[in-house]
Design an enzyme around this catalytic site. Sequence first.
Site, PDB file in Angstrom:
ATOM      1  N   HIS A 180       4.011   6.647   5.512  1.00 50.00           N
ATOM      2  CA  HIS A 180       2.833   7.354   6.025  1.00 50.00           C
ATOM      3  C   HIS A 180       2.004   6.578   7.034  1.00 50.00           C
ATOM      4  CE1 HIS A 180       0.348   5.262   2.933  1.00 50.00           C
ATOM      5  NE2 HIS A 180      -0.646   5.523   3.766  1.00 50.00           N
ATOM      6  N   HIS A 208       0.809  -1.221   0.000  1.00 48.79           N
ATOM      7  CA  HIS A 208       0.000   0.000   0.000  1.00 48.79           C
ATOM      8  C   HIS A 208       0.847   1.279   0.000  1.00 48.79           C
ATOM      9  CE1 HIS A 208      -2.843   3.063   1.208  1.00 48.79           C
ATOM     10  NE2 HIS A 208      -2.282   3.172   2.389  1.00 48.79           N
ATOM     11  N   ASP A 255      -3.090   8.509  -0.751  1.00 51.36           N
ATOM     12  CA  ASP A 255      -3.439   7.415   0.152  1.00 51.36           C
ATOM     13  C   ASP A 255      -4.904   7.034  -0.056  1.00 51.36           C
ATOM     14  OD1 ASP A 255      -3.389   5.693   2.446  1.00 51.36           O
ATOM     15  OD2 ASP A 255      -4.208   7.336   3.662  1.00 51.36           O
ATOM     16  N   ASP A 286     -23.075  18.331 -23.680  1.00 54.38           N
ATOM     17  CA  ASP A 286     -21.631  18.368 -23.489  1.00 54.38           C
ATOM     18  C   ASP A 286     -21.057  17.075 -22.934  1.00 54.38           C
ATOM     19  OD1 ASP A 286     -22.949  18.627 -21.180  1.00 54.38           O
ATOM     20  OD2 ASP A 286     -21.959  20.456 -20.523  1.00 54.38           O
ATOM     21  N   GLU A 323       1.081   5.254  12.749  1.00 56.55           N
ATOM     22  CA  GLU A 323      -0.247   4.812  13.144  1.00 56.55           C
ATOM     23  C   GLU A 323      -0.320   3.295  13.342  1.00 56.55           C
ATOM     24  OE1 GLU A 323      -3.198   6.297  10.513  1.00 56.55           O
ATOM     25  OE2 GLU A 323      -4.787   5.141  11.471  1.00 56.55           O
ATOM     26  N   ASP A 324       0.308   2.548  12.459  1.00 59.22           N
ATOM     27  CA  ASP A 324       0.065   1.108  12.432  1.00 59.22           C
ATOM     28  C   ASP A 324       1.218   0.235  12.925  1.00 59.22           C
ATOM     29  OD1 ASP A 324      -2.416   1.582  11.470  1.00 59.22           O
ATOM     30  OD2 ASP A 324      -1.906   1.253   9.368  1.00 59.22           O
TER      31      ASP A 324
HETATM   32 MN    MN Z   1      -2.576   4.549   4.155  1.00 54.29          MN
END
Ligand code: MN
Length: 726
Positions: free
Chosen positions: A72, A48, A139, A260, A76-77
Amino acid sequence: MMRQYELIDRVSSYEPQADEELLNRAYVFATQKHGDQKRASGDPYFSHPVEVAGILTDLRLDCASIATALLHDTIEDTDTNFDEIKSLFGAEIADLVNGVTKLSMLELSSEGSAQAENFRKLLLATANDVRILLVKLADRLHNMRTLHFISSEDKRRRIAQETLDIYAPLAGRMGMQAFREELEDLSFGQLNKSARDTLQDRLAELVAESGDMLNEIAYEFSTLLIEKGLHAKVYGRQKRPFSIWRKIQHKALSLEQLSDIFGYRVIVKDEDACYQALGVLHQAYRCVPGRYKDYISTAKVNGYRSLHTTVIGPNNQRVEIQIRTEQMNDVAENGVAAHWAYKEARGKALSGSDIQPFTWLQEMVAQIRTGETAEEFMENTKLELFTDQVFCFTPKGRLIALPSGATALDFAYAVHTDIGNKCTGVRINGLNLPFRTSPKNGDEIEVICDKNQLPTEAWLHHAKTGKARAAIRQALRESQQAAYAELGQNMLKSIFDSEDKVLSKPVLERALGVLKYATLSELYADVGRGELGAAEVLMAVFPQRRRRGRRAALAGAMRALIGAPGRRRRLDNVAVPVNGALYGTAVKVAENCFPLPGDDIVGIVTMGEGVVIYPRAAAILENYENQRERWVSMHWDDEGNHRRDQLFSSRLQMTAVNRTGALSAITQTIADFDANILNLAITQRNDDFCDLKIDIEVRDVDHVTQLIDALKGSSVVSFVSRVLFE
Ligand code: MN
């Protein structure tokens, strides 16, 4: 999954000086930290962040952004933390990763104070560094691309809705149309799959029907331009299902009515060529009036630049055309992100015109430089991202989104209908304010309620949202109905009393059928509203009683109402439809009449309005001389016993000496008597005197009489009197 060296190659291709060692370390660190964590797809979790980094290389973002993308989710993880990232990768990357982490926390907490707190962080982080948002959007894009692996439908829908509500518009505001369109279409496919599939099929049919028309027209355009010496890339494009869907919904059109669905893009080498190409196309085809827009001379806030026009093209078809340079196109597709690409471009200093389109970003950066406080940030730049919405919080931290221009009253109704109906005011960030105040982003709003509060007509002016307006209308209908019913019941009781009959439910219910009413309360309300005569009800119940003559009986009955000794009805709060009024909105004072407690009054039953109060001396009452059955005698509550805080409008006319300070002496006297001035008008003025009309709020006749005496004693007042009616 993209390999380590592939990612590095992609970054090096646009940034030869890239810090490969840093990227390698970030790649390895994240692989180790995520270990054998798995995605819902069954892929190793680490795929990811690598894909997110890959998306950002398409935008040609700088090394720090790519490293941030790789890292990123680590704070958090995994077991790492801000300090570790900082010591390994430096403060810049650590701050960026931290910023993305904060944004992610917003998604995790859908309710409660954590959400409010995190939303503020989102805003602040946005202002700190736009790269945080770019990583966050990439993300989200990757999560949306892999959304179908998540098994819970609820969760998929929640994520898709959030994407549609927050992230897609955010990408749009940042000028990143490619991101926005993909996010919208992925959400659309989740939230309304059948609509999306239908549109997709119809579009395919349309393309099949028109054959190679798309390319033929593009070819015709480019040939035409080349003949005039303009080299241009021309291509036709089909709108995305979601943007067509939105148009169909918004304008209530069918797919066939949309002119359009196909558009054309003309890419030329520079700004001059844009206008030349426009000239060539307008010469060759009739242009549709009102459709030409010049976003080159005046760029959109997010930096978007392009010429737009619609012409009646080949085959008499309406054709939308956008004309722009390569760079403008890049900005249109990638928005803010394009800024980084140009900034990082090797060996090419930024010229003034290169920066110019990015006013939004420039302003944001300028504000960061001037070192404003967090609060000032919130009020300024970054909230332009959400210009059509205002986000506020309840004291418990619940996040409420309102359309811009909404008021605190809308907020109250958004919290709960009952809270809205009982709202008397609000405290915004601790400050007491009227509920008509429009809240700003980040405001914390506490709704002040009173159980006796009832919505009034005026509230409709202060409520902007459909939810609030519908709730107010409903409450008005209910309270008015109740007020009319109460009044009607009292009117019936009094006519029955005057005939020495007992008004009881069973007796009345006998008449329901004859009078064609389903319920007693509907019957009461219509009597109160003046749409059904009280005497008609009496005669429906006792058909034999006709000998006294209808009018005489009625007049007697009405006079008996309220006025009869020993059965004196009290009408406190007459005509002021506020909390706890006996009849509420069913009783009102006639226009341009100013009776006060202590004055003789009379009521006239008025069709559709209930009882309208007049001063007994009012000249207009002559008009009702022949309709005595409509008269209702009325008394104020026992003098002196009416509520002390109940105020009534009174009008004064006066002649004052025309000199400096006269007006202030008069208003001071009025203020000394605790009488609020509602309105003040100078009706005439000459050198010596001026005539005034002043509307004030007073308690009763005594109150206004004392005030008038005081005014008479003033050296600047030569005449003053009450106006009872006009
Ligand atoms: Mn993520």
